[in-house]
Write a protein that holds these residues in place. Structure first.
Motif, short mmCIF file in Angstrom:
data_model
loop_
_atom_site.label_atom_id
_atom_site.label_comp_id
_atom_site.label_asym_id
_atom_site.label_seq_id
_atom_site.Cartn_x
_atom_site.Cartn_y
_atom_site.Cartn_z
N PHE A 78 0.84 -1.20 0.00
CA PHE A 78 0.00 0.00 0.00
C PHE A 78 0.88 1.25 0.00
O PHE A 78 1.83 1.35 0.77
N ILE A 79 0.52 2.20 -0.85
CA ILE A 79 1.22 3.48 -0.91
C ILE A 79 0.18 4.60 -1.02
O ILE A 79 -0.80 4.48 -1.75
N GLY A 80 0.40 5.69 -0.29
CA GLY A 80 -0.60 6.75 -0.21
C GLY A 80 -0.45 7.86 -1.22
O GLY A 80 -0.70 9.02 -0.90
N VAL A 81 -0.03 7.53 -2.44
CA VAL A 81 0.10 8.57 -3.47
C VAL A 81 -1.27 9.04 -3.91
O VAL A 81 -2.26 8.32 -3.84
N ASN A 82 -1.30 10.29 -4.40
CA ASN A 82 -2.55 10.92 -4.77
C ASN A 82 -2.32 11.80 -5.99
O ASN A 82 -1.37 12.57 -6.04
N ALA A 83 -3.18 11.68 -6.98
CA ALA A 83 -2.99 12.38 -8.25
C ALA A 83 -3.86 13.62 -8.42
O ALA A 83 -3.78 14.29 -9.44
N LEU A 84 -4.68 13.95 -7.41
CA LEU A 84 -5.55 15.12 -7.52
C LEU A 84 -4.99 16.29 -6.70
O LEU A 84 -4.45 17.24 -7.24
N ASP A 85 -5.14 16.21 -5.38
CA ASP A 85 -4.62 17.26 -4.52
C ASP A 85 -3.18 16.93 -4.14
O ASP A 85 -2.87 16.50 -3.04
N TYR A 86 -2.28 17.12 -5.07
CA TYR A 86 -0.87 16.83 -4.84
C TYR A 86 -0.04 17.92 -5.49
O TYR A 86 -0.56 18.87 -6.07
N SER A 87 1.26 17.83 -5.40
CA SER A 87 2.12 18.93 -5.81
C SER A 87 2.68 18.79 -7.22
O SER A 87 3.58 19.53 -7.61
N GLY A 88 2.19 17.84 -7.98
CA GLY A 88 2.67 17.69 -9.35
C GLY A 88 3.79 16.69 -9.51
O GLY A 88 4.50 16.68 -10.52
N TYR A 89 3.99 15.83 -8.52
CA TYR A 89 5.08 14.85 -8.59
C TYR A 89 4.77 13.76 -9.61
O TYR A 89 3.69 13.17 -9.58
N PRO A 90 5.69 13.45 -10.50
CA PRO A 90 5.42 12.43 -11.53
C PRO A 90 5.25 11.03 -10.96
O PRO A 90 4.60 10.18 -11.59
N ASP A 91 5.82 10.76 -9.77
CA ASP A 91 5.70 9.42 -9.19
C ASP A 91 4.51 9.31 -8.23
O ASP A 91 4.48 8.44 -7.36
N CYS A 92 3.52 10.18 -8.43
CA CYS A 92 2.25 10.09 -7.69
C CYS A 92 1.08 9.83 -8.63
O CYS A 92 -0.08 9.99 -8.25
N ARG A 93 1.38 9.45 -9.85
CA ARG A 93 0.33 9.24 -10.86
C ARG A 93 -0.05 7.77 -10.98
O ARG A 93 0.76 6.89 -10.73
N GLY A 94 -1.30 7.55 -11.39
CA GLY A 94 -1.79 6.19 -11.54
C GLY A 94 -0.99 5.37 -12.53
O GLY A 94 -0.73 4.18 -12.31
N GLU A 95 -0.55 5.99 -13.62
CA GLU A 95 0.23 5.25 -14.61
C GLU A 95 1.58 4.81 -14.07
O GLU A 95 2.12 3.76 -14.44
N TYR A 96 2.13 5.61 -13.15
CA TYR A 96 3.38 5.21 -12.51
C TYR A 96 3.16 3.97 -11.63
O TYR A 96 3.95 3.02 -11.68
N VAL A 97 2.10 3.98 -10.84
CA VAL A 97 1.80 2.84 -9.97
C VAL A 97 1.61 1.57 -10.79
O VAL A 97 2.13 0.50 -10.45
N LYS A 98 0.87 1.67 -11.89
CA LYS A 98 0.65 0.50 -12.76
C LYS A 98 1.96 0.00 -13.36
O LYS A 98 2.19 -1.21 -13.46
N ALA A 99 2.83 0.94 -13.75
CA ALA A 99 4.11 0.55 -14.33
C ALA A 99 4.99 -0.15 -13.30
O ALA A 99 5.65 -1.16 -13.61
N PHE A 100 5.00 0.36 -12.06
CA PHE A 100 5.81 -0.30 -11.02
C PHE A 100 5.26 -1.70 -10.73
O PHE A 100 6.03 -2.64 -10.56
N GLN A 101 3.95 -1.82 -10.68
CA GLN A 101 3.36 -3.14 -10.43
C GLN A 101 3.75 -4.12 -11.53
O GLN A 101 4.08 -5.29 -11.25
N ALA A 102 3.74 -3.67 -12.78
CA ALA A 102 4.14 -4.54 -13.89
C ALA A 102 5.59 -4.98 -13.73
O ALA A 102 5.94 -6.15 -13.95
#
Length: 230
Positions: free
Chosen positions: A122-146
């Motif tokens: 579990f990781i608490g990243v958030n893609a809406l109210d966040y500071s623009g970090y590229p490693d807080c996006r859903g596509e990043y999480v999916k890529a790491f899981q792959a």
């Protein structure tokens, strides 16, 4: 909602609002939670003290803090004291972005998960109210899981790894509302980028702004201890 047979999960726990909520969600889903924090020689260690307290109060099965000195590389206001933390909104990816931090933390979590025979991180990243970090996006999480399911003995032997990011599409207001319903005491958490040694927040940095606005939008009292009147 709880599973009858508990499974192990590794929960990345920074000591902040989002990760504490993520821990509460994992527990509500019936996981035995093994919390992992990272001492990367960030600007302050108040958040690490908060993480230890959160893990203890919220009944984590275990809590470990890995030590990896990212100040060796710098490149962020959180790892280089010579770079000031912005106290107003900035355009683009802010200087508080720590290069590769989430990738490093997820990699450490992945290692521990394999040892625990856990298929859930579990990781608490958030893609809406966040500071623009590229490693807080859903596509990043999916890529790491792959990648995790290509790189691990667990996955090769048929036990696939799932990276859970339950906050990814939630606003900060929705996060604090859910966490409050799950019993999270946000007074324990430290989100500020430049908190003092007592965990008191500056009230001016991007993280403080997002946190304060989240409580306001949710109509909930903000329990944050601020150094300055905001």
């Amino acid at each position: 909602m709880e599973n009858k047979t508990k499974k192990n999960a590794v929960v990345l726990l920074s000591g902040g609002l989002d990760s504490a909520t993520c821990l509460a969600i994992a527990k509500s889903q019936g996981f035995d939670c093994y919390c992992l924090s990272l001492d990367y020689h960030q600007r302050h260690i108040a958040e690490l003290h908060a993480a230890k307290n959160v893990a203890n109060v919220m009944g984590a099965a275990a809590h470990k803090t890995a030590n990896l000195d990212l100040s060796l590389f710098g490149g962020s206001a959180l790892t280089d004291d010579a770079i000031a933390v912005p106290e107003s909104e900035t355009a683009g990816i802010p200087i508080t972005y720590v290069p590769a931090r989430n990738t490093i933390m997820l990699s450490l979590a992945l290692a521990w998960a394999e040892v625990l025979k856990s298929q859930d991180i579990f990781i608490g990243v958030n893609a809406l109210d966040y500071s623009g970090y590229p490693d807080c996006r859903g596509e990043y999480v999916k890529a790491f899981q792959a990648m995790a399911n290509l790189a691990t003995k667990s996955a090769v032997e048929g036990h696939a790894i799932t990276i859970h990011a339950p906050l990814i599409d939630m606003t900060k207001a929705q996060i604090v509302t859910l966490g409050t319903e799950l019993g999270v005491d946000y007074a324990m958490t430290v989100s500020c980028y430049q908190a003092d040694s007592h965990g008191e927040a500056c009230g001016l940095c991007d993280s403080c702004r997002l946190r304060r606005e989240g409580f306001a939008a949710a109509g909930l009292a903000d329990p944050t201890r601020y150094k300055k009147h905001v």
